[in-house]
Scaffold this motif. Structure first.
Motif, PDB file in Angstrom:
ATOM      1  N   GLN A   1       1.740   2.002   3.257  1.00 27.36           N
ATOM      2  CA  GLN A   1       1.032   1.926   1.988  1.00 27.36           C
ATOM      3  C   GLN A   1      -0.453   2.088   2.251  1.00 27.36           C
ATOM      4  OE1 GLN A   1       2.078  -1.191  -0.787  1.00 27.36           O
ATOM      5  NE2 GLN A   1       4.035  -1.539   0.246  1.00 27.36           N
ATOM      6  N   CYS A   2      -1.151   2.694   1.293  1.00 30.13           N
ATOM      7  CA  CYS A   2      -2.592   2.872   1.429  1.00 30.13           C
ATOM      8  C   CYS A   2      -3.230   2.777   0.052  1.00 30.13           C
ATOM      9  CB  CYS A   2      -2.913   4.216   2.078  1.00 30.13           C
ATOM     10  SG  CYS A   2      -4.678   4.449   2.428  1.00 30.13           S
ATOM     11  N   ARG A   3      -4.220   1.900  -0.054  1.00 26.53           N
ATOM     12  CA  ARG A   3      -4.985   1.746  -1.288  1.00 26.53           C
ATOM     13  C   ARG A   3      -6.423   2.169  -1.036  1.00 26.53           C
ATOM     14  NH1 ARG A   3      -3.130  -0.922  -5.518  1.00 26.53           N
ATOM     15  NH2 ARG A   3      -5.227  -1.636  -6.096  1.00 26.53           N
TER      16      ARG A   3
ATOM     17  N   ARG B   1      -6.926   1.898  -5.978  1.00 24.92           N
ATOM     18  CA  ARG B   1      -5.788   2.719  -6.412  1.00 24.92           C
ATOM     19  C   ARG B   1      -4.797   2.894  -5.274  1.00 24.92           C
ATOM     20  NH1 ARG B   1      -4.560   8.396  -6.681  1.00 24.92           N
ATOM     21  NH2 ARG B   1      -6.467   8.845  -5.501  1.00 24.92           N
ATOM     22  N   THR B   2      -3.531   2.771  -5.570  1.00 26.40           N
ATOM     23  CA  THR B   2      -2.497   2.984  -4.557  1.00 26.40           C
ATOM     24  C   THR B   2      -2.284   4.481  -4.374  1.00 26.40           C
ATOM     25  OG1 THR B   2      -1.387   0.908  -5.098  1.00 26.40           O
ATOM     26  CG2 THR B   2      -0.097   2.557  -3.904  1.00 26.40           C
TER      27      THR B   2
ATOM     28  N   SER C   1       2.619   4.918  -1.108  1.00 27.96           N
ATOM     29  CA  SER C   1       3.478   3.765  -1.344  1.00 27.96           C
ATOM     30  C   SER C   1       4.826   3.955  -0.670  1.00 27.96           C
ATOM     31  CB  SER C   1       3.676   3.560  -2.852  1.00 27.96           C
ATOM     32  OG  SER C   1       4.457   2.423  -3.117  1.00 27.96           O
TER      33      SER C   1
ATOM     34  N   SER D   1      -2.988   0.060   4.263  1.00 31.16           N
ATOM     35  CA  SER D   1      -2.988  -1.277   3.672  1.00 31.16           C
ATOM     36  C   SER D   1      -1.787  -2.084   4.129  1.00 31.16           C
ATOM     37  CB  SER D   1      -2.981  -1.163   2.140  1.00 31.16           C
ATOM     38  OG  SER D   1      -4.054  -0.349   1.695  1.00 31.16           O
TER      39      SER D   1
END
Length: 288
Positions: free
Chosen positions: A34-36, A40-41, A44, A80
């Motif tokens: 996951q990366c924000r 904002r994502t 996912s 994330s």
């Protein structure tokens, strides 16, 4: 450190010439990524593995997270959540020089090299193999740089300032710099961007024939279908498919992801996958 033995300039390899060694430890493994960014994502629940020697294409519309995923693999973006392993190791724990000897990234950053000649920029790929930032060029550096220039058809431009090149020529310089790094894993961000048709085919033939692991983001679906062993199809930061092109790039998936009409068949000459895209609503019949 011994350099990976790339094939001789001009050689190419077909899909059958480069069997993917699925029994080996994956060159790249991703789990639950996951990366924000900016609240904002962007990515996912991304998970996949790339066998050693495979050519993986990452496809999807603008803003789907392709480049962010590539940056995570290169260790330039901290996820994330989730886990990334490059040859079994977390890229965030590797010293930059060690990671650079394993993995090279061709990014859209030609502007960062302004003021240097083409040869200078390609030679920057050798920095990871020097004992220190202050060490001079090694005995292997010159022939490796010249080889990279030859492979990308840049020898005649070698002494030209990079700001005097076209967009496509700069793109080839960035790929040559990555090749000069002599990595075991090559990450390419839109490698065919700005290239004419001849150089699109030549670059994809070249990187496929290197015998190393390649991961490339691509906009051209037909090129991915022809050159990649496997494709990740993405939309809205999530994987929609992870399979061989014939399995992943179905008309239904392409319509859902790109909002276009898609026809998928085989070329009558070579039997390769062929994809034709058109608008969902064709207004030509309404013209008088």
């Amino acid at each position: 450190m011994a350099q990976p033995p790339f094939p001789t300039p001009g050689s190419t390899a077909s899909h059958s010439d480069l069997p993917v060694r699925a029994e080996c430890r994956p060159a790249i493994a991703v789990e639950g990524l996951q990366c924000r960014l900016g609240g904002r994502t962007v990515l996912s629940d991304i998970g996949f593995a790339v066998p050693e020697g495979a050519f993986l294409g990452i496809l999807g519309p603008n803003g789907c997270g392709k480049t962010t995923l590539l940056r995570c693999l290169a260790g330039l973006q901290v996820p994330s959540a989730g886990r990334i392993r490059i040859e079994g190791d977390d890229p965030q724990t590797l010293r930059p020089a060690e990671l650079a000897r394993r993995l090279a990234l061709q990014a859209q950053d030609a502007a960062a090299a302004l003021g240097f000649t083409v040869r200078d920029v390609v030679a920057m790929g050798r920095l990871a193999h020097r004992r220190s930032a202050f060490a001079g060029a090694g005995a292997d550096d010159h022939p490796i740089v010249e080889d990279a220039l030859t492979r990308l058809e840049l020898s005649a431009l070698a002494d030209r300032p990079i700001e005097h090149l076209s967009g496509g020529e700069r793109q080839r310089v960035m790929i040559a710099r990555a090749l000069a790094q002599r990595p075991r894993i090559l990450l390419l961000d839109e490698p065919t961007n700005h290239l004419d048709i001849h150089h699109r085919f030549a670059v994809l033939d070249l990187v496929r024939g290197l015998g190393i692991t390649v991961v490339a983001t691509l906009h051209d679906i037909d090129l991915a279908a022809r050159w990649c062993d496997r494709v990740l199809l993405m939309a809205d930061g999530r994987l929609q498919a992870d399979a061989a092109p014939a399995e992943a790039l179905t008309p239904e998936r392409l319509t859902a992801v790109y909002r276009v009409a898609a026809t998928v068949d085989r070329h009558p000459g070579d039997g390769r996958l062929r994809i034709d895209l058109s608008p969902l609503t064709d207004h030509r019949s309404d013209r008088t």
